[in-house]
Design a protein around this motif. Structure first.
Motif, PDB file in Angstrom:
ATOM      1  N   ASN A   5      46.456  53.077  46.156  1.00 46.36           N
ATOM      2  CA  ASN A   5      47.072  51.859  45.625  1.00 46.36           C
ATOM      3  C   ASN A   5      46.908  51.704  44.118  1.00 46.36           C
ATOM      4  O   ASN A   5      47.180  50.624  43.570  1.00 46.36           O
ATOM      5  N   GLY A   6      46.482  52.758  43.460  1.00 46.44           N
ATOM      6  CA  GLY A   6      46.431  52.711  42.004  1.00 46.44           C
ATOM      7  C   GLY A   6      45.356  51.787  41.468  1.00 46.44           C
ATOM      8  O   GLY A   6      44.331  51.531  42.107  1.00 46.44           O
ATOM      9  N   SER A   7      45.604  51.254  40.282  1.00 46.98           N
ATOM     10  CA  SER A   7      44.607  50.427  39.603  1.00 46.98           C
ATOM     11  C   SER A   7      44.946  48.946  39.689  1.00 46.98           C
ATOM     12  O   SER A   7      46.091  48.556  39.989  1.00 46.98           O
ATOM     13  N   LEU A   8      43.972  48.126  39.394  1.00 48.80           N
ATOM     14  CA  LEU A   8      44.181  46.674  39.338  1.00 48.80           C
ATOM     15  C   LEU A   8      45.204  46.342  38.255  1.00 48.80           C
ATOM     16  O   LEU A   8      46.025  45.431  38.429  1.00 48.80           O
ATOM     17  N   GLU A   9      45.169  47.088  37.176  1.00 51.15           N
ATOM     18  CA  GLU A   9      46.133  46.854  36.089  1.00 51.15           C
ATOM     19  C   GLU A   9      47.563  47.041  36.585  1.00 51.15           C
ATOM     20  O   GLU A   9      48.459  46.240  36.264  1.00 51.15           O
ATOM     21  N   ASN A  10      47.787  48.099  37.372  1.00 50.53           N
ATOM     22  CA  ASN A  10      49.130  48.332  37.925  1.00 50.53           C
ATOM     23  C   ASN A  10      49.593  47.147  38.764  1.00 50.53           C
ATOM     24  O   ASN A  10      50.753  46.726  38.676  1.00 50.53           O
ATOM     25  N   TRP A  11      48.708  46.625  39.567  1.00 50.34           N
ATOM     26  CA  TRP A  11      49.072  45.526  40.462  1.00 50.34           C
ATOM     27  C   TRP A  11      49.328  44.233  39.687  1.00 50.34           C
ATOM     28  O   TRP A  11      50.173  43.424  40.069  1.00 50.34           O
ATOM     29  N   LEU A  12      48.595  44.023  38.623  1.00 51.78           N
ATOM     30  CA  LEU A  12      48.769  42.787  37.860  1.00 51.78           C
ATOM     31  C   LEU A  12      50.089  42.765  37.099  1.00 51.78           C
ATOM     32  O   LEU A  12      50.733  41.707  36.989  1.00 51.78           O
ATOM     33  N   TYR A  13      50.520  43.922  36.591  1.00 48.48           N
ATOM     34  CA  TYR A  13      51.656  43.918  35.668  1.00 48.48           C
ATOM     35  C   TYR A  13      52.899  44.645  36.177  1.00 48.48           C
ATOM     36  O   TYR A  13      53.861  44.800  35.436  1.00 48.48           O
ATOM     37  N   SER A  14      52.888  45.095  37.423  1.00 51.92           N
ATOM     38  CA  SER A  14      54.099  45.673  38.004  1.00 51.92           C
ATOM     39  C   SER A  14      54.972  44.552  38.553  1.00 51.92           C
ATOM     40  O   SER A  14      54.494  43.712  39.333  1.00 51.92           O
ATOM     41  N   PRO A  15      56.243  44.498  38.174  1.00 50.48           N
ATOM     42  CA  PRO A  15      57.111  43.383  38.593  1.00 50.48           C
ATOM     43  C   PRO A  15      57.341  43.311  40.092  1.00 50.48           C
ATOM     44  O   PRO A  15      57.647  42.240  40.626  1.00 50.48           O
ATOM     45  N   ASN A  16      57.220  44.441  40.792  1.00 51.13           N
ATOM     46  CA  ASN A  16      57.500  44.431  42.228  1.00 51.13           C
ATOM     47  C   ASN A  16      56.224  44.348  43.078  1.00 51.13           C
ATOM     48  O   ASN A  16      56.239  44.655  44.256  1.00 51.13           O
ATOM     49  N   ARG A  17      55.116  43.977  42.466  1.00 45.57           N
ATOM     50  CA  ARG A  17      53.853  43.843  43.199  1.00 45.57           C
ATOM     51  C   ARG A  17      53.263  42.461  42.963  1.00 45.57           C
ATOM     52  O   ARG A  17      53.406  41.879  41.876  1.00 45.57           O
ATOM     53  N   SER A  18      52.595  41.954  43.958  1.00 42.30           N
ATOM     54  CA  SER A  18      51.925  40.655  43.820  1.00 42.30           C
ATOM     55  C   SER A  18      50.699  40.621  44.718  1.00 42.30           C
ATOM     56  O   SER A  18      50.620  41.348  45.702  1.00 42.30           O
ATOM     57  N   MET A  19      49.756  39.773  44.341  1.00 39.39           N
ATOM     58  CA  MET A  19      48.505  39.649  45.099  1.00 39.39           C
ATOM     59  C   MET A  19      48.208  38.175  45.347  1.00 39.39           C
ATOM     60  O   MET A  19      48.459  37.328  44.489  1.00 39.39           O
ATOM     61  N   THR A  20      47.622  37.903  46.500  1.00 43.08           N
ATOM     62  CA  THR A  20      47.235  36.534  46.836  1.00 43.08           C
ATOM     63  C   THR A  20      45.901  36.191  46.182  1.00 43.08           C
ATOM     64  O   THR A  20      45.216  37.051  45.620  1.00 43.08           O
ATOM     65  N   ILE A  21      45.526  34.930  46.272  1.00 38.35           N
ATOM     66  CA  ILE A  21      44.227  34.499  45.752  1.00 38.35           C
ATOM     67  C   ILE A  21      43.103  35.260  46.452  1.00 38.35           C
ATOM     68  O   ILE A  21      42.162  35.743  45.811  1.00 38.35           O
ATOM     69  N   LEU A  22      43.207  35.385  47.781  1.00 37.49           N
ATOM     70  CA  LEU A  22      42.145  36.054  48.533  1.00 37.49           C
ATOM     71  C   LEU A  22      42.025  37.522  48.153  1.00 37.49           C
ATOM     72  O   LEU A  22      40.912  38.055  48.047  1.00 37.49           O
ATOM     73  N   GLN A  23      43.149  38.193  47.950  1.00 39.21           N
ATOM     74  CA  GLN A  23      43.085  39.593  47.542  1.00 39.21           C
ATOM     75  C   GLN A  23      42.381  39.737  46.196  1.00 39.21           C
ATOM     76  O   GLN A  23      41.557  40.630  46.008  1.00 39.21           O
ATOM     77  N   ARG A  24      42.690  38.845  45.284  1.00 41.08           N
ATOM     78  CA  ARG A  24      42.051  38.898  43.963  1.00 41.08           C
ATOM     79  C   ARG A  24      40.566  38.569  44.051  1.00 41.08           C
ATOM     80  O   ARG A  24      39.747  39.188  43.371  1.00 41.08           O
ATOM     81  N   LEU A  25      40.243  37.593  44.890  1.00 46.36           N
ATOM     82  CA  LEU A  25      38.828  37.267  45.085  1.00 46.36           C
ATOM     83  C   LEU A  25      38.066  38.460  45.660  1.00 46.36           C
ATOM     84  O   LEU A  25      36.961  38.789  45.208  1.00 46.36           O
ATOM     85  N   ASP A  26      38.657  39.116  46.661  1.00 47.63           N
ATOM     86  CA  ASP A  26      38.000  40.267  47.289  1.00 47.63           C
ATOM     87  C   ASP A  26      37.829  41.415  46.304  1.00 47.63           C
ATOM     88  O   ASP A  26      36.782  42.071  46.278  1.00 47.63           O
ATOM     89  N   ILE A  27      38.846  41.671  45.510  1.00 47.72           N
ATOM     90  CA  ILE A  27      38.757  42.765  44.536  1.00 47.72           C
ATOM     91  C   ILE A  27      37.648  42.499  43.526  1.00 47.72           C
ATOM     92  O   ILE A  27      36.824  43.377  43.230  1.00 47.72           O
ATOM     93  N   MET A  28      37.586  41.286  42.996  1.00 52.25           N
ATOM     94  CA  MET A  28      36.571  40.984  41.994  1.00 52.25           C
ATOM     95  C   MET A  28      35.176  40.912  42.608  1.00 52.25           C
ATOM     96  O   MET A  28      34.180  41.224  41.943  1.00 52.25           O
ATOM     97  N   LYS A  29      35.111  40.536  43.884  1.00 47.39           N
ATOM     98  CA  LYS A  29      33.811  40.579  44.563  1.00 47.39           C
ATOM     99  C   LYS A  29      33.355  42.026  44.720  1.00 47.39           C
ATOM    100  O   LYS A  29      32.167  42.343  44.536  1.00 47.39           O
ATOM    101  N   ASP A  30      34.281  42.938  45.057  1.00 48.96           N
ATOM    102  CA  ASP A  30      33.938  44.362  45.142  1.00 48.96           C
ATOM    103  C   ASP A  30      33.408  44.882  43.811  1.00 48.96           C
ATOM    104  O   ASP A  30      32.425  45.623  43.770  1.00 48.96           O
ATOM    105  N   VAL A  31      34.067  44.497  42.727  1.00 54.21           N
ATOM    106  CA  VAL A  31      33.634  44.929  41.392  1.00 54.21           C
ATOM    107  C   VAL A  31      32.248  44.370  41.085  1.00 54.21           C
ATOM    108  O   VAL A  31      31.381  45.071  40.553  1.00 54.21           O
TER     109      VAL A  31
END
Length: 427
Positions: A214-240
């Motif tokens: 699934n590539g990098s967090l940067e790709n997901w944040l700035y790719s026009p055809n991708r989006s993330m929910t609040i929970l997905q972002r919370l989980d990713i930052m908790k992993d980090v």
């Protein structure tokens, strides 16, 4: 008085020998620690002394020496040597036991490392990697970094990999390769990128890493055809946060990543985050900080003390984490052109948390929704808590920042409260 042939026992006064009357004590278990001196050499005393082993009678009665009579004063000089010998034996036995247990543990560790290296350091030739990546074709390029490029590939045994090829023409590339090999071969955590193998040839050096589909967090944040929910972002930052907590507190020597940013946060099939790129990571030994003469971190994410003084510490990673946390929920880079003069990402976030301001002015519009939405308040409160945590991580002074343990705990609490308030997993 005839007390013979009974089971009498206990102490009797040794002055009993002075009695003028005849007394027969034989065939009992009397005790008298001192020598009995009868007034007369009466035969019954002889019988009494013979039949009571613990009675000591005068030698003129012609009886064998009793046990008590053979007692002598303790020889403390000899006792000292005996006690010392006993203690020495105990210490030697304890030392031997410790050495045996330690040796057993060392053998287990050596076997584990040997097994690990057998798997990890399976040498892969440059030719194999050329075949795996179709000649490092541009269509397989996943991204570029400070010291080289990363390509997608598939080995002959059908294992999908990511190949990080180092540009040896760049100053510091050799050192970066060695550093990343050292770090990745010694650290193990579910939220850190895993090394599969390496290619270490004279004019070609590459790392073979676990592929993150699934590539990098940067790709997901700035790719026009991708989006993330609040929970997905919370989980990713908790992993980090958990990965950095391990580096700072879970390893024998604290490790500072030095370059935490969205492009170094990679996502697997399940959107679990893995921190990558340890090319400039540092081991902090003998203290909680060190000084670098050359600053290699990325502008916008590096802590002020690192950029100005070259001071490297775990607190620098905490600062970078705070900036990435802001970016993840605002979709704004710290180097965005809107930030000029004294206005930066941190100040922009801080202003949004004032009572008269609205958090919706700064967060990613895709995740907040509209006020008419039933979960709007829960989302707004959750995002406000996230931004407060980000500001606590990115305080200007290192001593004012929280640590990664507390950051991970706080993120867990924010997520738990959000789930309780909105009751939605896909929110």
């Amino acid at each position: 008085m005839d007390l013979s042939n009974n089971h009498f026992s206990g102490n009797i006064p040794c002055s009993i020998g002075g009695l003028q009357n005849m007394i027969n004590l034989s065939l009992n278990s009397w005790i008298c620690p001192k020598t009995i001196h009868p007034e007369r050499s009466q035969s019954h005393w002889k019988h009494s002394c013979i039949s009571n082993g613990a009675l000591c009678c005068a030698s003129r009665l012609h009886v064998p020496l009793c046990k008590n009579r053979t007692k002598v004063k303790p020889n403390w000089r000899k006792a000292k040597y005996i006690i010392s010998g006993v203690i020495s034996v105990i210490l030697l036995a304890a030392t031997a036991l410790i050495l045996i247990l330690r040796k057993k543990r060392n053998v287990e560790v050596v076997q584990e490392i040997a097994s690990l290296h057998q798997f990890l350091w399976r040498r892969v030739s440059c030719l194999e990697l050329v075949r795996a990546t179709n000649g490092f074709h541009e269509s397989n390029l996943l991204g570029t970094g400070g010291f080289g490029s990363v390509y997608r590939g598939t080995l002959s045994d059908r294992i999908d990999i990511a190949v990080k090829v180092f540009n040896l023409q760049l100053e510091g590339a050799f050192k970066s390769f060695d550093k990343e090999c050292e770090m990745l071969s010694n650290i193990r955590h579910r939220n850190l990128i895993k090394i599969v193998s390496c290619c270490d040839e004279l004019d070609f050096k590459a790392l073979i890493l676990q592929l993150m589909p699934n590539g990098s967090l940067e790709n997901w944040l700035y790719s026009p055809n991708r989006s993330m929910t609040i929970l997905q972002r919370l989980d990713i930052m908790k992993d980090v946060a958990l990965a950095l907590e391990y580096l700072h507190h879970g390893y024998s020597i604290p490790i500072v990543h030095c370059d935490v940013k969205p492009s170094n946060i990679l996502l697997d099939d399940d959107m679990v985050a893995h921190v990558a790129d340890f090319g400039i990571a540092r081991l902090i030994g003998g203290g909680d900080s060190m000084t670098e003469t050359m600053t290699l971190a990325t502008v916008g994410y590096m802590a002020p003390e690192y950029g100005m003084e070259g001071s490297v510490s775990t607190r620098g990673d905490v600062y970078s984490f705070g900036i990435v946390l802001m970016e993840t929920f605002t979709k704004r880079k710290p180097t965005d052109e809107m930030f000029v003069g004294e206005m930066d990402l941190k100040q922009w976030i801080a202003d949004s948390l004032f009572p008269d301001a609205a958090i919706r002015e700064v967060v990613d519009a895709d995740i907040l929704g509209v006020e008419e939405d039933g979960d709007f308040v829960s989302r707004r409160d959750c995002l406000s808590s996230v931004m407060r945590l980000a500001l606590a991580c990115s305080a200007a002074l290192p001593g004012e920042r929280i640590n990664m343990k507390d950051a991970a705990i706080t993120l867990t609490k924010i997520k738990t409260k959000y789930l309780k308030d909105c009751g939605g997993i896909n929110s």
